[in-house]
Design an enzyme around this catalytic site. Structure first.
Site, PDB file in Angstrom:
ATOM      1  N   HIS A  24       6.483 -17.403  -0.311  1.00 25.84           N
ATOM      2  CA  HIS A  24       5.702 -16.375  -1.027  1.00 25.84           C
ATOM      3  C   HIS A  24       6.145 -16.377  -2.476  1.00 25.84           C
ATOM      4  CE1 HIS A  24       3.973 -11.997  -0.879  1.00 25.84           C
ATOM      5  NE2 HIS A  24       3.853 -12.514  -2.095  1.00 25.84           N
ATOM      6  N   HIS A  26       4.293 -16.675  -6.434  1.00 27.97           N
ATOM      7  CA  HIS A  26       3.160 -16.823  -7.345  1.00 27.97           C
ATOM      8  C   HIS A  26       3.637 -17.609  -8.563  1.00 27.97           C
ATOM      9  CE1 HIS A  26       0.689 -13.783  -5.205  1.00 27.97           C
ATOM     10  NE2 HIS A  26       1.882 -13.280  -4.907  1.00 27.97           N
ATOM     11  N   HIS A 203      -2.041 -11.005   1.500  1.00 33.36           N
ATOM     12  CA  HIS A 203      -1.187  -9.870   1.198  1.00 33.36           C
ATOM     13  C   HIS A 203      -1.752  -8.650   1.931  1.00 33.36           C
ATOM     14  CE1 HIS A 203       0.187 -12.540  -1.877  1.00 33.36           C
ATOM     15  NE2 HIS A 203       0.871 -11.629  -2.544  1.00 33.36           N
ATOM     16  N   GLU A 206       1.802  -3.849   1.986  1.00 35.10           N
ATOM     17  CA  GLU A 206       2.862  -3.554   1.012  1.00 35.10           C
ATOM     18  C   GLU A 206       2.579  -2.161   0.471  1.00 35.10           C
ATOM     19  OE1 GLU A 206       5.068  -5.327  -2.951  1.00 35.10           O
ATOM     20  OE2 GLU A 206       2.917  -5.614  -2.730  1.00 35.10           O
ATOM     21  N   ASP A 284       8.448 -13.781  -4.630  1.00 36.38           N
ATOM     22  CA  ASP A 284       7.187 -13.212  -5.100  1.00 36.38           C
ATOM     23  C   ASP A 284       6.899 -13.583  -6.563  1.00 36.38           C
ATOM     24  OD1 ASP A 284       4.821 -11.849  -5.001  1.00 36.38           O
ATOM     25  OD2 ASP A 284       5.682  -9.869  -4.671  1.00 36.38           O
ATOM     26  N   ASP A 285       7.321 -12.746  -7.501  1.00 35.35           N
ATOM     27  CA  ASP A 285       7.126 -12.972  -8.946  1.00 35.35           C
ATOM     28  C   ASP A 285       8.488 -12.830  -9.628  1.00 35.35           C
ATOM     29  OD1 ASP A 285       4.003 -12.961  -9.217  1.00 35.35           O
ATOM     30  OD2 ASP A 285       4.478 -11.236  -7.969  1.00 35.35           O
TER      31      ASP A 285
END
Length: 347
Positions: A24, A26, A203, A206, A284-285
């Site tokens: 996961h 990005h 997604h 969350e 994630d980011d």
């Protein structure tokens, strides 16, 4: 040697050298402030930050929507194939240092198309960097095209067909602002992706409710749930996820930065594991949320009083859930087994 305990001295060392998989991530979320400013100058894109410190100060968020505003602004500096290559290559260089042996990258083509960037430049730059990393560093990878759920779903099928003609993607995903944008709106493009033999992820759960996870499973037919931390609010859903062995790609730093949890010590990852869910840890980011995969794992395991054995479980989960060949999975599992069995690790 005594069994590895969860201490500041041993757990970080164990995780640093542990062979890992990231599911996961990005790629636009790896845009560090230094590269943000460099690309803005090179491409003549105006951004409201004049210094690295100013850009870094903007990487503070109250919720998912406030993050996305900064995230999409960052994406506006990516204009040429070279930019996407350099961004991806920089992430993969970190993978080499952090012993990430397989990485699955999301990308958001709709953002770049809206900025006038050709789809060929986006996919071409990312894919060239992935090929180079596999050749030079033996880092395998998979590329997943994400649709932004707060956009009109109608053009999604045409975009997917364009991307498939270019090649290089293994699946599709669904990201961006979750609240008010249920997964079911994208049923058509996920059905098309399934008919093309592409993997499907989304997604869900969350910021959005457990109902969004149900929709992702039953309407979109996804194989993995990205995030999914709110599933514990629905015991029936937990049983479904356990029984069907649906992987959850959990991102602890992201969850804290976006106020899903107040702090790492209150994160529910340990409870997810205890419930028998197929949990993985991811970043994630990472440029925006304060850490890459190693930092997410070390800090989360430490805060939740989890151990090196738990780290091995999480990584075996990640390998098994990865979209790579059975041969590659067996190779990665062998690396994990050999690492865990090494006398110096004391397991």
């Amino acid at each position: 040697m005594e069994s590895m305990t969860n201490t500041a001295a041993t757990l970080p060392d164990f995780v640093q050298s542990l062979p890992k998989v990231e599911l996961h991530l990005h790629i636009e979320g790896t845009l560090e402030p230094e590269m943000l400013l460099t690309l803005a100058r090179r491409n003549g894109v105006h951004i409201p930050y004049r210094t690295i410190d100013a850009a870094r100060a903007a990487y503070q968020f109250a919720d998912l929507q406030s993050f996305l505003q900064v995230y999409y602004l960052g994406g506006s500096v990516l204009r040429k194939e070279r930019d996407f290559y350099e961004l991806t290559q920089a992430y993969l260089a970190r993978c080499k240092v952090q012993r990430i042996r397989h990485a699955e990258l999301f990308f958001d083509p709709q953002t770049h198309l809206a900025n006038g960037v050709a789809l060929e430049a986006v996919i071409g730059g990312i894919h060239a960097a992935l090929r180079d990393a596999e050749r030079d560093w033996d880092i395998s990878s998979a590329l997943i095209l994400c649709f932004e759920r707060d956009r009109d779903p109608e053009p999604a099928v045409a975009l997917l067909e364009r991307a498939c003609r270019l090649g290089g993607i293994v699946g599709i995903g669904l990201d961006s602002a979750e609240l008010g944008h249920p997964p079911g709106r994208f049923q058509e493009v996920f059905a098309v992706a399934g008919s093309l033999g592409l993997h499907r992820v989304a997604h869900a759960g969350e910021e959005g409710p457990p109902a969004y996870i149900w929709q992702a499973l039953d309407v979109l037919g996804v194989e993995r749930i990205d995030h999914g931390v709110r599933c514990l609010e629905d015991p029936v859903l937990v049983h479904r996820l356990v029984d069907d062995r649906v992987p959850l790609t959990v991102c602890p730093f992201s969850n804290v930065a976006l106020k899903v949890f107040d702090q790492l010590s209150t994160h529910n990852l340990a409870r997810l594991l205890k419930a028998g869910l197929w949990v993985t840890i991811n970043s994630d980011d990472p440029a925006y949320f304060g850490g890459y995969l190693n930092e997410n794992m070390i800090d989360t395991l430490s805060c939740l009083n989890l151990t090196a054995r738990d780290a091995l479980i999480l990584e075996r989960n990640a390998v098994t859930a990865a979209f790579c060949s059975d041969q590659r999975k067996q190779s990665l599992l062998k690396e994990l087994d050999e690492y865990g069995a090494s006398p110096q690790n004391g397991l």
